[in-house]
Write a protein that holds these residues in place. Sequence first.
Motif, mmCIF file in Angstrom:
data_model
loop_
_atom_site.group_PDB
_atom_site.id
_atom_site.type_symbol
_atom_site.label_atom_id
_atom_site.label_comp_id
_atom_site.label_asym_id
_atom_site.label_seq_id
_atom_site.Cartn_x
_atom_site.Cartn_y
_atom_site.Cartn_z
ATOM 1 N N ASP A 1 0.898 -1.188 0.060
ATOM 2 C CA ASP A 1 0.103 0.104 -0.052
ATOM 3 C C ASP A 1 0.770 1.329 0.024
ATOM 4 O OD1 ASP A 1 -2.377 -1.603 0.114
ATOM 5 O OD2 ASP A 1 -2.422 -1.280 2.205
ATOM 6 N N ILE A 2 0.182 2.475 -0.515
ATOM 7 C CA ILE A 2 0.852 3.652 -0.549
ATOM 8 C C ILE A 2 -0.019 4.541 0.248
ATOM 9 C CG2 ILE A 2 1.863 5.424 -1.996
ATOM 10 C CD1 ILE A 2 3.594 2.674 -2.142
ATOM 11 N N GLU A 3 0.533 5.316 1.067
ATOM 12 C CA GLU A 3 -0.239 6.251 1.684
ATOM 13 C C GLU A 3 0.006 7.654 1.352
ATOM 14 O OE1 GLU A 3 0.260 5.647 6.132
ATOM 15 O OE2 GLU A 3 -0.911 3.888 6.168
ATOM 16 N N SER A 4 -1.142 8.508 1.497
ATOM 17 C CA SER A 4 -0.984 9.832 0.904
ATOM 18 C C SER A 4 -0.154 10.637 1.876
ATOM 19 C CB SER A 4 -2.365 10.573 0.710
ATOM 20 O OG SER A 4 -3.249 10.073 -0.026
ATOM 21 N N GLY A 5 0.750 11.413 1.375
ATOM 22 C CA GLY A 5 1.701 12.010 2.090
ATOM 23 C C GLY A 5 2.784 11.529 2.724
ATOM 24 N N LYS A 6 2.990 10.316 2.348
ATOM 25 C CA LYS A 6 4.246 9.335 2.869
ATOM 26 C C LYS A 6 5.144 8.847 1.594
ATOM 27 C CE LYS A 6 2.683 9.215 7.194
ATOM 28 N NZ LYS A 6 3.520 9.916 8.381
ATOM 29 N N THR A 7 6.239 8.466 2.197
ATOM 30 C CA THR A 7 7.360 8.096 1.253
ATOM 31 C C THR A 7 7.529 6.609 1.424
ATOM 32 O OG1 THR A 7 8.305 10.175 0.879
ATOM 33 C CG2 THR A 7 9.521 8.095 0.127
ATOM 34 N N THR A 8 7.438 5.481 0.501
ATOM 35 C CA THR A 8 7.659 4.285 0.516
ATOM 36 C C THR A 8 8.660 3.739 -0.174
ATOM 37 O OG1 THR A 8 5.272 3.861 0.903
ATOM 38 C CG2 THR A 8 6.868 1.841 0.015
ATOM 39 N N ALA A 9 9.755 3.102 0.185
ATOM 40 C CA ALA A 9 10.880 2.520 -0.643
ATOM 41 C C ALA A 9 10.908 1.482 -1.031
ATOM 42 C CB ALA A 9 12.110 2.847 0.423
ATOM 43 N N LEU A 10 11.058 1.229 -2.230
ATOM 44 C CA LEU A 10 11.481 -0.400 -2.782
ATOM 45 C C LEU A 10 12.643 -0.487 -3.206
ATOM 46 C CD1 LEU A 10 8.474 -0.469 -5.628
ATOM 47 C CD2 LEU A 10 8.511 -1.414 -3.448
ATOM 48 N N VAL A 11 13.268 -1.400 -2.336
ATOM 49 C CA VAL A 11 14.792 -1.472 -2.217
ATOM 50 C C VAL A 11 15.176 -2.989 -2.666
ATOM 51 C CG1 VAL A 11 16.781 -1.606 -0.349
ATOM 52 C CG2 VAL A 11 14.859 -0.422 -0.030
ATOM 53 N N GLY A 12 16.329 -3.054 -3.226
ATOM 54 C CA GLY A 12 16.748 -4.216 -3.836
ATOM 55 C C GLY A 12 18.044 -4.090 -4.738
ATOM 56 N N GLU A 13 18.594 -5.287 -5.180
ATOM 57 C CA GLU A 13 19.597 -5.178 -6.124
ATOM 58 C C GLU A 13 18.982 -5.083 -7.468
ATOM 59 O OE1 GLU A 13 22.724 -8.818 -5.430
ATOM 60 O OE2 GLU A 13 20.915 -9.342 -4.466
ATOM 61 N N SER A 14 19.795 -4.595 -8.587
ATOM 62 C CA SER A 14 19.478 -4.324 -9.836
ATOM 63 C C SER A 14 18.758 -5.813 -10.237
ATOM 64 C CB SER A 14 20.764 -4.045 -10.521
ATOM 65 O OG SER A 14 21.023 -3.051 -10.344
ATOM 66 N N GLY A 15 17.672 -5.549 -11.066
ATOM 67 C CA GLY A 15 16.902 -6.957 -11.501
ATOM 68 C C GLY A 15 15.938 -7.488 -10.488
ATOM 69 N N CYS A 16 15.814 -6.867 -9.474
ATOM 70 C CA CYS A 16 14.860 -7.549 -8.393
ATOM 71 C C CYS A 16 13.242 -7.275 -8.761
ATOM 72 C CB CYS A 16 15.110 -7.065 -7.225
ATOM 73 S SG CYS A 16 14.949 -5.505 -6.576
ATOM 74 N N GLY A 17 13.071 -6.306 -9.766
ATOM 75 C CA GLY A 17 11.875 -6.088 -10.233
ATOM 76 C C GLY A 17 11.129 -4.729 -9.655
ATOM 77 N N LYS A 18 12.107 -3.897 -9.117
ATOM 78 C CA LYS A 18 11.473 -2.676 -8.618
ATOM 79 C C LYS A 18 11.066 -1.578 -9.744
ATOM 80 C CE LYS A 18 15.711 -1.160 -7.016
ATOM 81 N NZ LYS A 18 16.629 -2.141 -7.786
ATOM 82 N N SER A 19 11.961 -1.437 -10.912
ATOM 83 C CA SER A 19 11.669 -0.492 -11.811
ATOM 84 C C SER A 19 10.260 -1.024 -12.798
ATOM 85 C CB SER A 19 12.854 -0.353 -12.676
ATOM 86 O OG SER A 19 13.760 0.276 -12.077
ATOM 87 N N VAL A 20 10.407 -2.678 -12.506
ATOM 88 C CA VAL A 20 9.156 -2.811 -13.519
ATOM 89 C C VAL A 20 7.844 -2.631 -12.929
ATOM 90 C CG1 VAL A 20 8.198 -5.216 -14.550
ATOM 91 C CG2 VAL A 20 10.615 -4.651 -14.747
ATOM 92 N N THR A 21 7.998 -2.861 -11.542
ATOM 93 C CA THR A 21 6.805 -2.644 -10.553
ATOM 94 C C THR A 21 6.329 -1.215 -10.873
ATOM 95 O OG1 THR A 21 7.425 -4.191 -8.897
ATOM 96 C CG2 THR A 21 5.774 -2.593 -8.304
ATOM 97 N N SER A 22 7.118 -0.189 -11.015
ATOM 98 C CA SER A 22 6.875 1.041 -10.912
ATOM 99 C C SER A 22 6.472 1.408 -12.444
ATOM 100 C CB SER A 22 8.104 2.034 -10.983
ATOM 101 O OG SER A 22 8.901 2.038 -11.947
ATOM 102 N N LYS A 23 6.712 0.665 -13.478
ATOM 103 C CA LYS A 23 6.277 0.918 -14.824
ATOM 104 C C LYS A 23 4.932 0.222 -14.958
ATOM 105 C CE LYS A 23 10.614 0.606 -17.527
ATOM 106 N NZ LYS A 23 11.448 0.223 -18.711
ATOM 107 N N ALA A 24 4.459 -0.860 -14.190
ATOM 108 C CA ALA A 24 3.286 -1.213 -14.044
ATOM 109 C C ALA A 24 2.278 -0.333 -13.575
ATOM 110 C CB ALA A 24 3.034 -2.662 -13.183
ATOM 111 N N LEU A 25 2.689 0.479 -12.616
ATOM 112 C CA LEU A 25 1.865 1.442 -11.777
ATOM 113 C C LEU A 25 1.418 2.532 -13.049
ATOM 114 C CD1 LEU A 25 3.620 1.590 -8.471
ATOM 115 C CD2 LEU A 25 1.114 1.062 -8.760
ATOM 116 N N MET A 26 2.166 2.781 -13.664
ATOM 117 C CA MET A 26 2.333 3.974 -14.848
ATOM 118 C C MET A 26 1.635 3.324 -16.240
ATOM 119 S SD MET A 26 3.595 6.854 -13.934
ATOM 120 C CE MET A 26 4.245 7.903 -14.993
#
Length: 324
Positions: free
Chosen positions: A30-55
């Motif tokens: 979940d992402i809460e209004s006004g808060k910062t959530t970090a997606l952390v991990g090595e390159s290739g773990c799926g962070k950027s793909v997750t963000s692209k899905a959100l967009m």
Amino acid sequence: MKTLVNVKDLSVSYFTYAGEVQSVRGVSFDIESGKTTALVGESGCGKSVTSKALMGLIERPGVVKEGSQIFYEGKNILDFKEKEWLDFRGKECSMIFQDALVSLNPTMMIGKQIMENLENHNHEKLSKTEIRKRAQQMLELVGIPDAPACLDKYPHELSGGMRQRVMIATALITNPKLLIADEPTTALDVTIQAQILELMKQLQKKLGMAIIMITHDLGIVAETCDRVAVMYAGKIIEEGNLEEVFNHTLHPYTEGLFNSLPNIKNRRSKLEPIRGLMPDPTNLPRGCAFAPRCNYATDACRERRPELVSFGGTHKAACLAYEN
């Protein structure tokens, strides 16, 4: 605090000649209004793909798999038509990409690129003069000196830190409710990095937006984030608020990330890198994906995949050591 985004069982795969690349596997957060959530991990773990899905930016051969859900203010955005996506991107949700020099158009002046985003979402029916004035104000807000002159410059005429500020101005000119920052301080020196992070915190406080911070830098997470989701091989393997994850680390992978950091109290101490490499996403292990690199792995870990287990509060971890 109001939940702005609710991601449920998100899975994204890329179908290639080498087989199915399982980039994201059943991710929920979940992402809460006004808060910062970090997606952390090595390159290739799926962070950027997750963000692209959100967009809504997953393109062939990529596929958001059936059963995935992303709710934004109660609406499943994965059901959006193309026009709804165009209204959502840039207005409701904006993104700061990793490399500003690559992301900015080298043939267009800075002002044109900033104004273009507002022109595409000009619900206030602003004139061109008003849009240019808004772009200038945004450049001033992000700390660009001599903003009027900067509007008529090209990206290569600016320093790395200035280009990153331009990227932030472009993303924020429509006052989005959600900002995705994909490693926004990559390749910047530590002084400029600190300025950019402080700027983002100030703008978040002023505009009240939610931020997803995608990074592998735990120092940035500690300074800017409220919640942390640690990803490995396409899955979230530990999540919680900042204090829970940093001071009560549960998963061996998260422990390995912290052990890889320099110890400022003992500068002669050696770093302890996590041995081995991430698994091939086309041929994932039968059991826990981290088992081949884990110092605590048992035979059960190599046979059975763990599920996220709650430890009170908001802290969760996926490790067989905590399952009954």
